[in-house]
Design a protein around this motif. Sequence first.
Motif, PDB file in Angstrom:
ATOM      1  N   ILE A  23      53.067  21.464   9.087  1.00 16.52           N
ATOM      2  CA  ILE A  23      54.055  22.429   8.599  1.00 16.52           C
ATOM      3  C   ILE A  23      55.469  21.904   8.830  1.00 16.52           C
ATOM      4  N   LEU A  24      55.714  21.324  10.030  1.00 19.91           N
ATOM      5  CA  LEU A  24      57.043  20.807  10.332  1.00 19.91           C
ATOM      6  C   LEU A  24      57.397  19.634   9.425  1.00 19.91           C
ATOM      7  N   ARG A  25      56.447  18.700   9.248  1.00 20.48           N
ATOM      8  CA  ARG A  25      56.713  17.558   8.358  1.00 20.48           C
ATOM      9  C   ARG A  25      57.005  18.045   6.937  1.00 20.48           C
ATOM     10  N   ALA A  26      56.220  18.991   6.469  1.00 19.37           N
ATOM     11  CA  ALA A  26      56.430  19.509   5.114  1.00 19.37           C
ATOM     12  C   ALA A  26      57.772  20.234   5.004  1.00 19.37           C
ATOM     13  N   ALA A  27      58.161  20.980   6.050  1.00 23.96           N
ATOM     14  CA  ALA A  27      59.440  21.681   6.029  1.00 23.96           C
ATOM     15  C   ALA A  27      60.599  20.686   6.009  1.00 23.96           C
ATOM     16  N   GLN A  28      60.472  19.595   6.755  1.00 22.87           N
ATOM     17  CA  GLN A  28      61.524  18.577   6.748  1.00 22.87           C
ATOM     18  C   GLN A  28      61.641  17.923   5.369  1.00 22.87           C
ATOM     19  N   SER A  29      60.511  17.602   4.768  1.00 20.03           N
ATOM     20  CA  SER A  29      60.535  17.025   3.420  1.00 20.03           C
ATOM     21  C   SER A  29      61.084  18.038   2.407  1.00 20.03           C
ATOM     22  N   TYR A  30      60.768  19.289   2.613  1.00 15.84           N
ATOM     23  CA  TYR A  30      61.259  20.346   1.726  1.00 15.84           C
ATOM     24  C   TYR A  30      62.784  20.402   1.757  1.00 15.84           C
ATOM     25  N   ARG A  31      63.364  20.295   2.956  1.00 18.26           N
ATOM     26  CA  ARG A  31      64.820  20.311   3.091  1.00 18.26           C
ATOM     27  C   ARG A  31      65.459  19.095   2.427  1.00 18.26           C
ATOM     28  N   VAL A  32      64.822  17.921   2.588  1.00 20.61           N
ATOM     29  CA  VAL A  32      65.372  16.699   1.996  1.00 20.61           C
ATOM     30  C   VAL A  32      65.347  16.786   0.477  1.00 20.61           C
ATOM     31  N   LEU A  83      68.105  25.564 -11.341  1.00 21.58           N
ATOM     32  CA  LEU A  83      67.715  26.446 -10.248  1.00 21.58           C
ATOM     33  C   LEU A  83      66.321  27.027 -10.450  1.00 21.58           C
ATOM     34  N   LEU A  84      65.878  27.129 -11.698  1.00 20.96           N
ATOM     35  CA  LEU A  84      64.534  27.624 -11.966  1.00 20.96           C
ATOM     36  C   LEU A  84      63.478  26.536 -11.824  1.00 20.96           C
ATOM     37  N   VAL A  85      63.815  25.319 -12.259  1.00 21.51           N
ATOM     38  CA  VAL A  85      62.826  24.243 -12.281  1.00 21.51           C
ATOM     39  C   VAL A  85      62.699  23.562 -10.921  1.00 21.51           C
ATOM     40  N   GLN A  86      63.818  23.430 -10.214  1.00 22.81           N
ATOM     41  CA  GLN A  86      63.770  22.685  -8.952  1.00 22.81           C
ATOM     42  C   GLN A  86      62.774  23.264  -7.954  1.00 22.81           C
ATOM     43  N   PRO A  87      62.732  24.592  -7.710  1.00 26.57           N
ATOM     44  CA  PRO A  87      61.727  25.103  -6.770  1.00 26.57           C
ATOM     45  C   PRO A  87      60.292  24.782  -7.180  1.00 26.57           C
ATOM     46  N   ILE A  88      60.022  24.822  -8.486  1.00 21.53           N
ATOM     47  CA  ILE A  88      58.666  24.504  -8.945  1.00 21.53           C
ATOM     48  C   ILE A  88      58.334  23.039  -8.649  1.00 21.53           C
ATOM     49  N   TYR A  89      59.287  22.159  -8.938  1.00 21.17           N
ATOM     50  CA  TYR A  89      59.070  20.729  -8.682  1.00 21.17           C
ATOM     51  C   TYR A  89      58.906  20.471  -7.183  1.00 21.17           C
ATOM     52  N   VAL A  90      59.787  21.063  -6.375  1.00 22.06           N
ATOM     53  CA  VAL A  90      59.717  20.839  -4.924  1.00 22.06           C
ATOM     54  C   VAL A  90      58.414  21.385  -4.355  1.00 22.06           C
ATOM     55  N   ASN A  91      58.007  22.572  -4.785  1.00 24.56           N
ATOM     56  CA  ASN A  91      56.755  23.143  -4.292  1.00 24.56           C
ATOM     57  C   ASN A  91      55.564  22.273  -4.670  1.00 24.56           C
ATOM     58  N   THR A  92      55.601  21.706  -5.875  1.00 24.42           N
ATOM     59  CA  THR A  92      54.507  20.823  -6.300  1.00 24.42           C
ATOM     60  C   THR A  92      54.449  19.575  -5.429  1.00 24.42           C
ATOM     61  N   GLN A  93      55.612  18.990  -5.138  1.00 22.85           N
ATOM     62  CA  GLN A  93      55.646  17.797  -4.298  1.00 22.85           C
ATOM     63  C   GLN A  93      55.201  18.106  -2.869  1.00 22.85           C
ATOM     64  N   ILE A  94      55.665  19.210  -2.317  1.00 21.89           N
ATOM     65  CA  ILE A  94      55.311  19.564  -0.938  1.00 21.89           C
ATOM     66  C   ILE A  94      53.839  19.940  -0.839  1.00 21.89           C
ATOM     67  N   SER A  95      53.328  20.603  -1.865  1.00 24.04           N
ATOM     68  CA  SER A  95      51.908  20.988  -1.842  1.00 24.04           C
ATOM     69  C   SER A  95      51.008  19.772  -1.722  1.00 24.04           C
ATOM     70  N   GLY A  96      51.385  18.675  -2.377  1.00 21.50           N
ATOM     71  CA  GLY A  96      50.584  17.454  -2.267  1.00 21.50           C
ATOM     72  C   GLY A  96      50.667  16.809  -0.900  1.00 21.50           C
ATOM     73  N   MET A  97      51.698  17.145  -0.095  1.00 20.33           N
ATOM     74  CA  MET A  97      51.832  16.573   1.242  1.00 20.33           C
ATOM     75  C   MET A  97      51.025  17.323   2.298  1.00 20.33           C
ATOM     76  N   ILE A  98      50.596  18.537   1.982  1.00 23.68           N
ATOM     77  CA  ILE A  98      49.891  19.354   2.973  1.00 23.68           C
ATOM     78  C   ILE A  98      48.415  18.985   2.983  1.00 23.68           C
ATOM     79  N   PRO A  99      47.881  18.496   4.108  1.00 23.80           N
ATOM     80  CA  PRO A  99      46.452  18.143   4.166  1.00 23.80           C
ATOM     81  C   PRO A  99      45.581  19.396   4.187  1.00 23.80           C
ATOM     82  N   GLU A 100      44.347  19.211   3.801  1.00 21.24           N
ATOM     83  CA  GLU A 100      43.423  20.344   3.777  1.00 21.24           C
ATOM     84  C   GLU A 100      43.198  20.912   5.172  1.00 21.24           C
TER      85      GLU A 100
END
Length: 490
Positions: free
Chosen positions: A146-155, A63-80
Amino acid sequence: MSILWLFLIVLAIAAGGYFLGRSRALQSAGGDSRSLHSLPSFYGANVFLKTIVPAFGLLILWLLVQPIYVNTQISGMIPETAIKEGSSRSLVLAEVRRAASGLDNAVEQGLITEDIAQNARADFTDMTQRLKDAGQVVTSNITQPILRAAQSYRVLNSTGRSAMTIAVLLAAVAGAAISLWQTNKVFRARNVVEQGVQVLLLAAASIAILTTIGIVLSLVFNTWEFFKLYPASDFFFGTTWSPSFSGRGGSSELGIIPLLWGTFYISLVALLVAVPIGLFAAIYLSEYASPRVRAFAKPLLEVLAGIPTIVYGLFALLTVGPLLLGVFGDEGLGWMKAGTAVVTAGLVMGIMLIPFVSSLSDDIINAVPQAMRDGSYGLGATQSETIRQVVLPAALPGIVGAILLAASRAIGETMIVVLGAGAAARLSLNPFEAMTTVTAKIVSQLTGDADFASPEALVAFALGMTLFILTLGLNVFALYIVRKYREQYE
């Protein structure tokens, strides 16, 4: 599977392992428990601990590591291009998490189907409205990134939860199997269990430290984001508090000095009420009251500490404020314009703080050795002289601690201030004017209409960090005073 069900399943496996461990130990000893190294209950406890500790340890770590991993993956999906001017990637991630939470709530409430929630071609304006209908705070229309990233975040979160469930159950079963295999009549189960319990106690003692570190880090990171958007000099030395929610903070004045002044002024009025009454009540209960009066009066006084602060706030708004207005208002002395004022909140907060001062001071005064009183009486001192010159100086370190605890409670109070003191941030010495505090503004800034990426919302974390530092300094000072006088009277 929810975490609650996972917890219950692991607990059931551990409970079953406990009885299996006892039974296997007795079987290995041929039914004679006297030939076992330890009592049968220790063998069961060994299985229980080795089942539940690895499973729950893995659960907490996951539960501690998963949010960090997910945030790292989602951060790379967000374009500048999705990061607005004056914002940052971490603030966009916060918007993504809110959008994902809103999609979960909308699906649970039946406002949208899972297919619509995963549809990348969904209308963004319609999706924003659906999230608002689901009760999610959305500060602006959702964009495609934001929507694409939120969908990937849920998956990713859903996949991680499924993997976590499997891993935790496997850890529980493996721990039970290994500990059952170890169970025999020569196994030193008692030693293993006692060492395991010692480690668990050490871990429990570390929770407070780790929690404090987590709170500080969360404040520090968000405060750093605020100071990237708003000058620190204007925040710490500004004398005007005027947030503007219409723009990106360009027209906002976020000076903390009026809020600090209101916080200390209201707290001072509260302490002027609570400290004398509470201390005198403690002296009476500990030195003068009969056992029957003390047994009745002390619990009755401590009832004040159990009243919810919202009730005190309503008492200040509906009773104390109009009462003071009738005396000091236009019909009386003409000093007070409205029922919400510093003196209103200070009086009610002081009443709330009385049991903090009286109960702690009473316990501390009773802890003074009776031999010190007897020695004073033997030298010819009266009871009042003994209290003034012997008992109170000896109890002074604890009394100072009680007062500082009451001060910390006053500084952190919110509801009484919101309902009794008003919401005006001003620098004034008039106790009959409305003022506000840091805690009240933290609530208003986080529940307003400001974009979370704006200084108007992030300033709440800077206010919280400032309040934390001031309270920490107050506690350090109190510790210094307590140690100084303790050395003098011990």
